[in-house]
Enzyme design. Structure first.
Site, PDB file in Angstrom:
ATOM      1  N   ASP A 526       0.839  -1.192   0.000  1.00 44.05           N
ATOM      2  CA  ASP A 526       0.000   0.000   0.000  1.00 44.05           C
ATOM      3  C   ASP A 526       0.877   1.247   0.000  1.00 44.05           C
ATOM      4  OD1 ASP A 526      -2.338   1.444   0.015  1.00 44.05           O
ATOM      5  OD2 ASP A 526      -2.741   1.188   2.145  1.00 44.05           O
ATOM      6  N   GLU A 529       2.598   4.885  -4.281  1.00 39.67           N
ATOM      7  CA  GLU A 529       2.593   5.762  -5.466  1.00 39.67           C
ATOM      8  C   GLU A 529       3.932   6.485  -5.684  1.00 39.67           C
ATOM      9  OE1 GLU A 529      -1.027   4.358  -4.411  1.00 39.67           O
ATOM     10  OE2 GLU A 529       0.080   5.736  -3.131  1.00 39.67           O
ATOM     11  N   ASP A 730      -9.377   2.958  -2.339  1.00 41.12           N
ATOM     12  CA  ASP A 730     -10.256   3.400  -1.257  1.00 41.12           C
ATOM     13  C   ASP A 730     -11.560   3.952  -1.832  1.00 41.12           C
ATOM     14  OD1 ASP A 730      -8.181   2.656   0.327  1.00 41.12           O
ATOM     15  OD2 ASP A 730      -7.531   4.677   0.839  1.00 41.12           O
TER      16      ASP A 730
END
EC number: 3.2.1.20
Length: 1070
Positions: A526, A529, A730
């Site tokens: 997670d 990015e 999300d």
């Protein structure tokens, strides 16, 4: 360094003084970040040895385009040529590069490579082999390539006859050889211009206008622009990752930024993934529907715009590196001396093939373990071992199959990767919980974030992964050689330079050590990015790095699915309260213009979200850095990294962040560099998540060589599917995105999960799914009921929600528990078929999940705009309920030459084909239909886990078409061994009153075949025989269903099986 001339010293010092004056008022973490950029600019100016500088004109209408210079250099597989500026430099958003090289390579019959790059090769290009291998730019070096005569595609350009033709600069276009239809056309004269920006974009400044006043090719150090003509109403799919109201992109008004961003699931914005690939369907001049794919290979941030009649690319770095995929299948695989005949004699073009060809290029997706197709459960907010164990126990007590239990960041000590909290997740109790799961043939997956806590500098705290990272020199740096420091959940953090020499070694050591305390079955990646909560470097010269306070998340969540009013009905989320339905009444427009019975309007009182991405601050608390610089380029080697002249629309509609921190918000600073001082993060930002995935995949292969690695990751780049699956981020507990401007205040709902899954089939990441019941906001009973049913027929099935929201595990509502048992049991029953589709798509590159028109182009016009239905493989048509308070849905069933059959009841669907019809859809049901002429391979006894389910015998469900025939192939292996995996192919065919099966390959099927259900048997057989012996059977006249039982047939036969092993003769009564 060359000395500064006296005449130029005063203005340069004045500029520096002005910059320092504005920056010194800021904390050191921000001013150091900005000062480095300005000093770099001064250094480059000085090196130029002149006071003359270049300022951006912000005007592409002045750009002259390019012209061909000299004669192309021809070779067997293509040619190269030189291009130079056709007039005075325009310097629109950077410095024009005068000399370019054009490379045209016929790599394969269906694959054409067109690369326009700076001849000096100073622009950043993805190193070959870093994520995937690809042919080079020199056609003379290509091995086993194609030729112009053999190619499906023809490359044309305006100077191909030796002289420039037409008005304007040099341009090229790509046409199909078979039909002559042009599929990509950069000739400015064929492209409409637009002097006004898009109405949907509020900011249209000179730095980020969405107007298109000119279409000459622009190639600058920080701005590349190229346009192609499109037909009116173009059918474009892909260009993501994105969330919008349709799988098909709006051909008249789309602005798609490309820059990996921690942003939730925003509407009409960029988000986690970077995939500048599109698939387009067009009617040719002969009226036939044909599909092709176009990929731009780049790593830089960019915008892609669609307006009526045009697609335009605007990149802030890199090169123009295109590949075109024809979507054509050759008439045969045999070689021919007449390549031209071979190219023309194509027999089929399909979207499946156009997607497959691109996926083959970037690398086919990995085959995931069999258990990973079970049901996964997670939430942010399982605060300790006891809470997690209680959920595991409740799932079993309610007999809802649970395959994989997950934990979010709650298990970590102060949110530090590779640790466990000694109070809340003590190692002994934690290990016992996981061991119990393993004993029950279940699995466990923890989260790992990308940011690595900074190694403490005091003697009372130890964090070995941080210390070891310092020793191996793997962390990203500032230009001055100091470590770059960000802030994420643990506080001050480092970020791994994924291309550092020791990066793989460091990741493998950390994962191996972690595996000795947490016996995980896979890893959840997670925040990669990558995400950082500060703008710029978080640590100034005097920052105390021992002070690393962890962030504390908020715990209150508001917001509910459309139509549920918590102020009236409370926080249960129930469908009924005290005997009353909880949806407020009121008409709302459906997609077809009709009125529905209950409102989809949302009460937005106190609509506060708890998100994984928190408010972004400047280092040490300042919100934003200095104002825009006065852009002054010395030459093309100088760049403004955090704040380039062209401001891509990064995070549009998400926040009002000023453009001067456009790229640095919520991520590592663009000026940061690798451990060797090279590779500005500006150039590699979008690669970072996928390079991390590659390291994790390789580490897991090394640590557990007998098992397939299992990864689910958030950020992706072309080729990521070779290492990981993906979840859609999300999302929100909504039925669909909110209407109008309200859409920008939330994000993806249940309906958008289908769009997302279809997108990622194009992107080559086939194990894909959404957070079932929604991550953000509170869910409710009806939404969760419908979503669990839908999720069971998507590749990756996980229920997950945010901290502070009401609980949404399947056992929380009785109807959801019932729906979950029904859906998961059916998923497990037909898992051999679903797994076969996934494995075959991994081997071939074709999409596992498909839009209806991929298989039935005759319904293209009716289905091109929506994804309300989809196909899993080529045989299962899924038609979910995507709105509240309905017991019927509108759906379209293509004419497939027979009866579609409900996979739950086996009843035939009696409707008019190729039109929208109404079908029943009661609560706790979902419409899933088996295509006529297809076969399902099943597990005869679905059980609590995938392992237990797979111990039961196989079965077959055969749905005959109107000719009394059916055929399907299935992939069999042990579900765990990494590639190259011993496997076998089971082929089942039906016809002439018989059902036959054959198996070929290395793998021996572990279970026998116990039953065969044959659908559309219109007369009762007098006997059914197998291998000369009569077998038990029953026949249902109403369903025209024949059920043959008690077979106990060995699918393998004796030894290596070849030929027919199963034959059922159906001797029917008159």
């Amino acid at each position: 360094m060359r000395s500064i001339k006296a005449a130029s010293l005063t203005p340069l010092l004045a500029a520096l003084f002005t910059t320092l004056s504005s920056t010194l008022a800021l904390p050191s973490s921000v001013w150091e970040h900005q000062l480095e950029t300005n000093v770099l600019a001064l250094r480059d100016t000085n090196n130029n040895g002149s006071s003359s500088t270049i300022s951006p004109s912000f005007d592409v209408t002045k750009c002259p385009g390019y012209k061909l210079v000299g004669q192309p250099q021809q070779s067997q597989h293509g040619f190269t040529a030189q291009l130079s500026l056709a007039g005075d430099a325009c310097n629109a958003y950077g410095v024009d590069i005068a000399n370019l090289t054009l490379s045209v390579v016929y790599e394969k019959q269906h694959q054409l490579h067109v690369h326009i790059y700076d001849t000096a090769k100073q622009q950043y290009q993805l190193p070959n082999g870093l994520i995937f291998d690809r042919p080079g730019d020199n056609p003379a070096d290509i091995q086993n390539g194609s030729t112009a005569d053999q190619s499906d595609l023809v490359f044309h350009h305006t100077a191909e006859n030796g002289t420039q033709s037409g008005n304007g600069g040099w341009a090229f276009w790509i046409a199909r050889k078979s039909s002559g239809d042009v599929i990509f056309d950069t000739r400015a004269s064929n492209i409409p211009t637009y002097n006004d920006g898009l109405s949907s974009v509020s900011s249209n400044t000179k730095r980020n206008t969405t107007a298109m006043p000119a279409h000459e090719m622009v190639f600058e150090n920080q701005y590349l622009q190229i346009s192609s003509a499109l037909p009116t109403g173009a059918n474009i799919y892909g260009l993501g990752e994105y969330v919008t109201g349709s799988f098909r992109r709006n051909p008249d008004e789309t602005l798609q930024p490309f820059f990996t961003l921690d942003a939730g699931t925003p509407v009409d914005s960029n988000m986690y993934g970077y995939h500048p690939i599109y698939t387009e369907a067009r009617r040719g001049s002969d009226g036939k529907l044909r599909t092709h794919s176009v990929h731009l290979q780049n790593t830089a941030g960019m915008d892609v715009l669609l307006r009526r009649g045009v697609i335009q690319y605007r990149a802030i770095g890199g090169t123009l590196d295109f590949r075109f995929f024809s979507g054509d299948q050759p008439a045969s695989s045999s070689s021919s001396s007449s390549g031209n005949d071979k190219a023309v004699a194509t027999v089929k073009n399909s979207p499946n093939t156009a997607i497959q060809q691109y996926v083959n290029f970037i690398g086919n997706p990995v085959i995931h373990p069999y258990w990973s197709y079970g049901f996964h459960l997670c939430r942010w907010g399982y605060n300790n071992v006891s809470e997690t164990q209680a959920v595991i126990d409740a799932m079993r007590q309610n007999n809802i199959p649970l395959e994989v239990q997950w934990n979010d960041i709650d298990y970590l000590q102060e949110f530090r990767d590779f640790t466990t909290d000694p109070q809340r997740f003590p190692q002994k109790e934690f290990a016992a919980m996981i061991a119990k799961l393993k004993d029950n043939h279940q699995h466990y997956i923890p989260i790992i974030d990308m940011a690595i806590p900074k190694a403490p500098t005091n003697d009372t705290d130890v964090y070995y992964p941080g210390t070891r990272g310092d020793e191996l020199d793997v962390f990203i740096k500032n230009r001055n050689g100091s470590q770059y420091i960000g802030e994420v959940w643990p506080g001050y953090t480092n970020f791994v330079d994924q291309q550092a020499e020791n990066a793989g070694k460091w990741w493998t050591e950390a994962i191996r050590n972690f595996s000795e305390i947490v016996d995980f079955s896979g890893i959840w990646l997670d925040m990669n990015e990558p995400s950082s909560f500060v703008i710029g470097n978080a640590a100034g010269p005097e920052t105390n790095l021992s002070n690393t306070p962890a962030y504390t998340a908020a715990t209150s969540v508001a917001g509910w699915p459309q139509g549920y009013n918590n102020l009236t009905w409370g926080t249960s989320g129930n469908i009924t309260v005290n005997g009353s339905y909880t949806y407020q009444q009121g008409p709302v427009q459906n997609n077809d213009g009709s009125k529905q019975r209950r409102s989809l309007l949302l009460s937005r009182d106190e609509d506060v979200l708890v998100q994984r991405d928190i408010n972004v601050n400047g280092g040490n608390g300042d919100k934003f850095g200095p104002e825009d610089p006065n852009y002054q380029y010395a030459n093309s080697s100088q760049r403004y990294l955090s704040n380039p002249p062209y401001a891509i629309h990064n995070g549009i509609h998400i926040s009002e962040t000023p453009l001067n921190v456009n790229l640095d918000k919520k991520t590592v600073a663009m000026e940061a560099v690798g451990v060797d001082g090279q590779r500005a993060f500006y150039d590699v930002h979008n690669l970072d998540g996928t390079l991390e995935e590659q390291h994790f995949y390789n580490a897991l292969r090394d640590i557990r060589p007998q098992e397939r690695p299992f990864l689910i990751s958030r950020s992706t780049y072309p080729g990521a599917g070779k290492f990981t699956g993906h979840w859609l981020g999300d999302n929100y507990a909504l039925w669909t995105i909110l209407p109008g401007e309200e859409a920008y205040k939330a994000g993806a709902g249940m309906a958008q999960s289908i769009d997302g899954v279809l997108q990622f089939q194009i992107f080559g990441i086939h194990l894909i799914g959404a957070d079932i019941c929604g991550f953000n906001r509170n869910s409710d009973e009806e939404l969760c009921n419908r979503w669990m049913m839908l999720g069971a027929f998507l590749p990756f099935m996980r229920n997950h929600n945010t901290i502070g929201a009401i609980a949404q595990e399947p056992f929380r509502w009785d109807s959801v528990a019932n729906a979950s048992r029904i859906a998961i049991n059916k998923r497990y029953e037909i898992l051999p078929s679903l797994y076969s589709h996934m494995a075959q798509s991994a081997e071939s590159g074709e999409p596992a999940v498909r839009a209806l028109w991929y298989e039935f182009d005759e319904v293209f016009e009716q289905t091109k705009d929506y994804a309300h239905q989809f196909l899993f493989g080529d045989d299962l048509l899924v038609s979910p309920v995507l709105e509240p308070n309905v017991t019927q849905i509108k759906a379209l069933f293509p004419n497939a030459g027979g009866k579609w059959r409900n996979v739950f009841s086996y009843e035939a669907l009696d409707v008019e084909y190729n039109k929208n019809v109404t079908v029943d859809a009661a609560l706790s049901t979902i419409n899933v239909h088996l295509r006529p002429g297809k076969v399902l391979l099943t597990h005869s006894k679905p059980a609590y886990t995938v392992y237990e389910t797979a111990q039961s015998p196989y079965g077959l469900i055969v749905n005959l078409n109107d000719q009394g025939e059916a055929k399907q192939t299935f992939y069999l292996d042990d579900g765990m061994t990494p590639a190259p995996t011993p496997n076998s192919t089971l082929t089942v065919s039906a016809g002439n009153n018989s059902v036959n099966g054959s198996i070929e390959g290395e793998y021996k099927a572990q279970q026998n075949l116990t039953y065969v259900v044959v659908l559309d048997v219109k007369q009762k057989p007098t006997q059914v025989m197998m291998g000369g012996n009569k077998t038990e059977f029953s026949w249902d006249q109403q369903k025209t269903l024949l059920n043959v039982t008690g077979l106990n047939a060995d699918l393998n036969g004796s030894g290596r099986f070849r030929g027919l092993r199963l034959e059922l003769s159906l001797l029917c009564e008159d």
